[in-house]
Design a protein around this motif. Structure first.
Motif, short mmCIF file in Angstrom:
data_model
loop_
_atom_site.label_atom_id
_atom_site.label_comp_id
_atom_site.label_asym_id
_atom_site.label_seq_id
_atom_site.Cartn_x
_atom_site.Cartn_y
_atom_site.Cartn_z
N UNK A 1 8.48 27.57 6.62
CA UNK A 1 8.46 28.07 5.24
C UNK A 1 9.82 27.88 4.58
N UNK A 2 10.88 27.84 5.39
CA UNK A 2 12.23 27.70 4.86
C UNK A 2 12.66 26.24 4.69
N UNK A 3 11.76 25.29 4.97
CA UNK A 3 12.10 23.89 4.76
C UNK A 3 12.49 23.68 3.30
N UNK A 4 13.40 22.79 3.05
CA UNK A 4 13.90 22.58 1.69
C UNK A 4 12.76 22.25 0.73
N UNK A 5 12.88 22.73 -0.48
CA UNK A 5 11.85 22.49 -1.50
C UNK A 5 11.70 21.00 -1.77
N UNK A 6 12.78 20.25 -1.64
CA UNK A 6 12.72 18.80 -1.87
C UNK A 6 11.81 18.13 -0.84
N UNK A 7 11.97 18.49 0.44
CA UNK A 7 11.15 17.90 1.49
C UNK A 7 9.69 18.34 1.36
N UNK A 8 9.47 19.61 1.06
CA UNK A 8 8.10 20.11 0.87
C UNK A 8 7.40 19.35 -0.26
N UNK A 9 8.13 19.14 -1.34
CA UNK A 9 7.54 18.45 -2.50
C UNK A 9 7.15 17.03 -2.14
#
Length: 305
Positions: free
Chosen positions: A202-210
């Protein structure tokens, strides 16, 4: 950007991982595959139910996510527990393959309705129970291992046919061995069957999630599986209990059919719920309430024991 992908080591798991990696590569994202052995892979001498009911094929992979040795994990969606630990989330679901269960056999004249005694190999409690309900004349035998191992066991005479998900059979190019395809009206598949789930911290960077979501996620499949998984979660189910559900979407309406079956196949509960595709979890919870009101929890409690 380069992402590390965690996966099980079977040929099917690696196929699924390469499928995800290719989608990333098409969007300009390179990846590295990290193979991880799970409890379910290490303990192939016993039935899945004897290993546990949660995280059998995912726990060790989630440990690597938590250690940040991998960025994302690839799972068969049907193997992913309905309630993820708080630290994790599903970032994407791949487009769903056909969801049906099939029989594969090395016998050219195999017939499900043969007068001869037939033995079907499967490790799924759902499949065993539904076979007992709809085809009580068939015998079932525990059949663990990856698809290639199971095919070898069948050819060695340990069973007459294997009951498997069409998606895995097709992806491993065993289509010619299919001798029967079950109707999903009767043999409703496991929650998530036919799709690949991508799990992340859940704490993975928002950039990678996107990036993961934009390149991999299939919106219609996600809506279907969110309904199915909400149903499974409400019943406190996992991949080792006889629960099943299948969602379909027509226009903006989501139809969810599902139920539970006793291990001996004698009691089968089935129902359906409909609602907006924008509120899939709500549809899943409505169906769960219907099944619970009919005695579904009692069936599952007996199965867990």
């Amino acid at each position: 950007m380069k992402l590390k992908i965690g996966t099980r080591g079977s040929k099917l798991a690696l196929w699924q991982t390469q499928y995800v990696a290719e989608k990333l590569r098409a969007g300009g994202v390179e990846s590295e595959v990290v193979v991880i052995n799970t409890r379910g892979d290490k303990r192939q001498d016993v039935a899945i139910t004897e290993i546990g009911t949660r995280g059998v094929f995912t726990e060790e992979i989630e440990e690597q996510l938590q250690r940040k040795t991998i960025d994302l994990a690839v799972h068969s969606a049907k193997d992913l527990q309905s309630s993820l630990p708080e630290a994790f989330e599903i970032a994407a679901f791949t487009e769903r393959e056909q969801t049906a269960d099939v029989l594969v056999s090395h016998q050219p004249n195999f017939s499900l309705h043969s007068n001869q005694p037939l033995t079907i190999g499967t490790s799924s409690v759902r499949r065993k129970a539904l076979l007992k309900h709809y085809n009580p004349h068939l015998n079932t035998v525990e059949m663990r291992g990856n698809l290639q191992t199971r095919m070898a066991k069948m050819e060695a005479g340990q069973c007459d046919a294997l009951m498997l998900a069409y998606a895995g059979v097709h992806r491993m190019e065993y289509d010619r061995s299919i001798v029967h395809q079950f109707s999903t009206e009767q043999m409703i598949p496991a929650v998530g069957q036919g799709s690949v789930a991508v799990e992340v911290l859940a704490s993975l960077s928002s950039e990678k999630k996107k990036v993961i979501r934009e390149l991999i996620n299939h919106e219609i499949t996600e809506q279907q599986l969110r309904a199915e998984r909400a149903y499974l979660k409400a019943l406190r189910g996992g991949c080792s209990v006889p629960v099943f559900a299948l969602a379909t979407i027509t226009d903006n309406r989501l139809l969810l059919r599902g139920g539970v079956v006793s291990l001996d196949g004698r009691t089968l509960l089935k129902d359906q719920a409909t609602g907006s595709k924008e509120l899939p979890e709500e549809v899943g919870e409505i169906l769960a309430e219907k099944i619970i009101s009919q005695g579904g929890n009692q069936i599952l409690e007996l199965a867990r024991k």
